[in-house]
Design a protein around this motif. Structure first.
Motif, PDB file in Angstrom:
ATOM      1  N   PRO A  26      35.888  51.379  52.906  1.00  0.00           N
ATOM      2  CA  PRO A  26      36.600  50.178  52.445  1.00  0.00           C
ATOM      3  C   PRO A  26      36.692  49.100  53.527  1.00  0.00           C
ATOM      4  N   GLU A  27      36.811  49.514  54.783  1.00  0.00           N
ATOM      5  CA  GLU A  27      36.900  48.544  55.886  1.00  0.00           C
ATOM      6  C   GLU A  27      35.588  47.786  56.071  1.00  0.00           C
ATOM      7  N   VAL A  28      34.463  48.503  55.981  1.00  0.00           N
ATOM      8  CA  VAL A  28      33.161  47.840  56.127  1.00  0.00           C
ATOM      9  C   VAL A  28      32.903  46.933  54.926  1.00  0.00           C
ATOM     10  N   ILE A  29      33.307  47.349  53.731  1.00  0.00           N
ATOM     11  CA  ILE A  29      33.145  46.497  52.551  1.00  0.00           C
ATOM     12  C   ILE A  29      33.978  45.225  52.708  1.00  0.00           C
ATOM     13  N   LYS A  30      35.192  45.356  53.243  1.00  0.00           N
ATOM     14  CA  LYS A  30      36.025  44.171  53.491  1.00  0.00           C
ATOM     15  C   LYS A  30      35.334  43.237  54.482  1.00  0.00           C
ATOM     16  N   GLU A  31      34.774  43.806  55.538  1.00  0.00           N
ATOM     17  CA  GLU A  31      34.069  43.002  56.540  1.00  0.00           C
ATOM     18  C   GLU A  31      32.852  42.317  55.925  1.00  0.00           C
ATOM     19  N   LEU A  32      32.126  43.042  55.077  1.00  0.00           N
ATOM     20  CA  LEU A  32      30.976  42.465  54.386  1.00  0.00           C
ATOM     21  C   LEU A  32      31.397  41.260  53.561  1.00  0.00           C
ATOM     22  N   CYS A  33      32.514  41.383  52.839  1.00  0.00           N
ATOM     23  CA  CYS A  33      33.005  40.280  51.997  1.00  0.00           C
ATOM     24  C   CYS A  33      33.397  39.072  52.840  1.00  0.00           C
ATOM     25  N   GLU A  34      34.027  39.307  53.973  1.00  0.00           N
ATOM     26  CA  GLU A  34      34.490  38.217  54.829  1.00  0.00           C
ATOM     27  C   GLU A  34      33.359  37.559  55.606  1.00  0.00           C
ATOM     28  N   CYS A  35      32.405  38.359  56.073  1.00  0.00           N
ATOM     29  CA  CYS A  35      31.369  37.830  56.960  1.00  0.00           C
ATOM     30  C   CYS A  35      30.076  37.447  56.244  1.00  0.00           C
ATOM     31  N   ASP A  36      29.795  38.051  55.101  1.00  0.00           N
ATOM     32  CA  ASP A  36      28.566  37.753  54.365  1.00  0.00           C
ATOM     33  C   ASP A  36      28.882  37.621  52.869  1.00  0.00           C
ATOM     34  N   PRO A  37      29.681  36.588  52.529  1.00  0.00           N
ATOM     35  CA  PRO A  37      30.110  36.446  51.137  1.00  0.00           C
ATOM     36  C   PRO A  37      28.958  36.230  50.156  1.00  0.00           C
ATOM     37  N   GLU A  38      27.867  35.664  50.585  1.00  0.00           N
ATOM     38  CA  GLU A  38      26.724  35.464  49.690  1.00  0.00           C
ATOM     39  C   GLU A  38      26.134  36.805  49.268  1.00  0.00           C
ATOM     40  N   LEU A  53      34.562  45.469  44.702  1.00  0.00           N
ATOM     41  CA  LEU A  53      33.541  46.183  45.466  1.00  0.00           C
ATOM     42  C   LEU A  53      34.090  47.477  46.048  1.00  0.00           C
ATOM     43  N   GLN A  54      35.290  47.421  46.600  1.00  0.00           N
ATOM     44  CA  GLN A  54      35.886  48.620  47.190  1.00  0.00           C
ATOM     45  C   GLN A  54      36.154  49.695  46.139  1.00  0.00           C
ATOM     46  N   THR A  55      36.441  49.297  44.925  1.00  0.00           N
ATOM     47  CA  THR A  55      36.746  50.245  43.861  1.00  0.00           C
ATOM     48  C   THR A  55      35.492  50.898  43.290  1.00  0.00           C
ATOM     49  N   CYS A  56      34.442  50.131  43.120  1.00  0.00           N
ATOM     50  CA  CYS A  56      33.292  50.681  42.407  1.00  0.00           C
ATOM     51  C   CYS A  56      32.193  51.241  43.307  1.00  0.00           C
ATOM     52  N   ILE A  57      32.071  50.781  44.544  1.00  0.00           N
ATOM     53  CA  ILE A  57      31.020  51.315  45.415  1.00  0.00           C
ATOM     54  C   ILE A  57      31.472  52.678  45.941  1.00  0.00           C
ATOM     55  N   THR A  58      30.679  53.701  45.656  1.00  0.00           N
ATOM     56  CA  THR A  58      31.012  55.041  46.130  1.00  0.00           C
ATOM     57  C   THR A  58      30.144  55.469  47.307  1.00  0.00           C
TER      58      THR A  58
END
Length: 120
Positions: free
Chosen positions: A85-97, A63-68
């Motif tokens: 990248p930090e918000v994408i990481k948070e999204l993955c951790e907090c809303d994995p679905e 996600l961090q690589t392809c979302i621009t």
């Protein structure tokens, strides 16, 4: 007839809409197999022997690589979220679905996405 991602579009940007009027969605660059292999190797090194951890890291890295960019992403209080990248990481951790659903859309970008220059 399905639209297939070809080499001519590997460096293109695609917009994946979340609303019919295209005011909300994500802009991505496609993930090629070679890029995914590289990210998978990085995730395996970072995750060590824990396969579940490595898979989570791999998904985040994809996600961090392809979302621009994105538009219309808000937190629970209605505050707009920047595409970092930090918000994408948070999204993955907090809303994995949601992150998993987003990955599925990205993998089908040629079929559901719109070339950035054709978006408007």
């Amino acid at each position: 007839m399905p639209r297939i991602l070809t080499d001519a579009y590997r460096d293109s940007r695609f917009f994946i809409p979340y609303t019919e009027d295209k005011s909300e969605g994500v802009t991505i660059k496609p993930l090629t197999e070679s890029t995914m292999f590289k990210l998978r190797d990085e995730a395996a090194k970072e995750g060590g022997a824990d396969d579940n951890m490595s898979m989570s890291i791999f998904n985040r890295k994809m996600l961090q690589t392809c979302i621009t960019d994105w538009a219309g992403f808000y937190d629970a209080a209605g505050k707009e979220l920047p595409c970092t990248p930090e918000v994408i990481k948070e999204l993955c951790e907090c809303d994995p679905e949601f992150a998993s659903g987003l990955l599925l859309r990205i993998r089908a970008v040629a079929r559901i996405g719109i070339l950035e220059e054709q978006k408007n």
